[in-house]
Design an enzyme around this catalytic site. Sequence first.
Site, PDB file in Angstrom:
ATOM      1  N   LYS A 104       6.002 -13.791  -3.341  1.00 30.98           N
ATOM      2  CA  LYS A 104       6.276 -12.218  -3.628  1.00 30.98           C
ATOM      3  C   LYS A 104       6.846 -12.319  -4.856  1.00 30.98           C
ATOM      4  CE  LYS A 104       6.077 -10.891   1.155  1.00 30.98           C
ATOM      5  NZ  LYS A 104       6.932 -10.488   2.440  1.00 30.98           N
ATOM      6  N   GLN A 140      13.012  -9.844   4.007  1.00 30.43           N
ATOM      7  CA  GLN A 140      12.020 -10.638   4.744  1.00 30.43           C
ATOM      8  C   GLN A 140      12.389 -10.796   6.293  1.00 30.43           C
ATOM      9  OE1 GLN A 140       8.926 -11.733   3.169  1.00 30.43           O
ATOM     10  NE2 GLN A 140       8.457 -12.452   5.268  1.00 30.43           N
ATOM     11  N   ASP A 197       8.007  -1.998   1.895  1.00 29.02           N
ATOM     12  CA  ASP A 197       7.131  -2.362   2.979  1.00 29.02           C
ATOM     13  C   ASP A 197       6.616  -1.276   4.063  1.00 29.02           C
ATOM     14  OD1 ASP A 197       6.938  -5.273   3.467  1.00 29.02           O
ATOM     15  OD2 ASP A 197       8.814  -5.679   4.283  1.00 29.02           O
TER      16      ASP A 197
END
Length: 286
Positions: free
Chosen positions: A55, A99, A122
């Site tokens: 990422k 995460q 997200d």
Amino acid sequence: MNMGNIIDGKALSALVKDEVRSEVQELEARFGRKPCLCVIIVGENPASQVYVRNKVKAAAYTGMDSRLIELPAEISEEELLDRIRELNDDPLVDGILVQLPLPKHINEERVIDTISREKDVDGFHPANVSGLWLGKDCIVPCTPAGIMRLIDSVGVELKGKMAVVVGRSNIVGKPVAKLLLDRHATVVIAHSRTADLGAVTRLADVLVVAVGKAGLVTGEMVKPGAVVIDVGMNRNAEGKLCGDVDFASCEKVASWITPVPGGVGPMTIAMLMKNTIHCFLSRMQA
Ligand code: NDP
């Protein structure tokens, strides 16, 4: 981008990242600063470390700013929430990603709820989830958004088609089902209690499989000419990455199919970059 009947997610993700790269330049010229993505990792889960690295690498490629915050596995929930609150208040941070999974002593729901809705790249915050289901402006989760781009890349008209989603998780199955519904597909969601999975999947003009079981879907479970999207990321006995779909048998039946690796995975990261731009723009224009 499409080779034979394989949908090349790697090539499509490169296109999306190039799109973001030029958007970053335009945004910097217009607003005097670049979008900034902040990625938090707690502990040393090796799979998470790879995802996080990819990422941050993608963010660097697009030219946006990024910060990687590595926190020890023993960090308390309150300390983690405080770090998130600091980032919520930081005017130079546009996107915050924590995460998952987190160590067991930390409540993931509380973490997701603490990220400000505007910076939730997200798309997991309840306000974004409800926005998706109510058809309001929201941040769409990266994997489902990437799946839609993959389907669109082969030019299939979804209106009136039968779409079957196998898996009903909050991060993939349910949101992708809603996105397919928004495009006027007739949507069926199958799961572990579905009685005859093959009978259901054989109805699908578009089949999305997000389960986490290697080789669950085989060629005889696929309708000839279907578009098959394999979200699964499993390790086989040799430690090789493989999907939920038995590629060799399904490829012969499908009109289009995504490989693993090189399908949904890279698109998830590319859509994260897009979501960071979305968050930046909403904040700058607020
Ligand atoms: P979850 O474990 O949260 O959900 C799995 C779903 O599959 C559940 O709804 C479960 O049903 C269903 N299921 C389990 N066994 C069967 C079965 N035998 N037949 C039919 N359905 C079944 O997984 P996620 O949605 O988080 O992830 C799914 C897969 O996608 C994983 O391999 C994951 O690694 C991968 N993934 C890949 C991403 C990418 O970027 N490529 C991103 C996110 C996930 P029930 O609800 O009844 O338990």
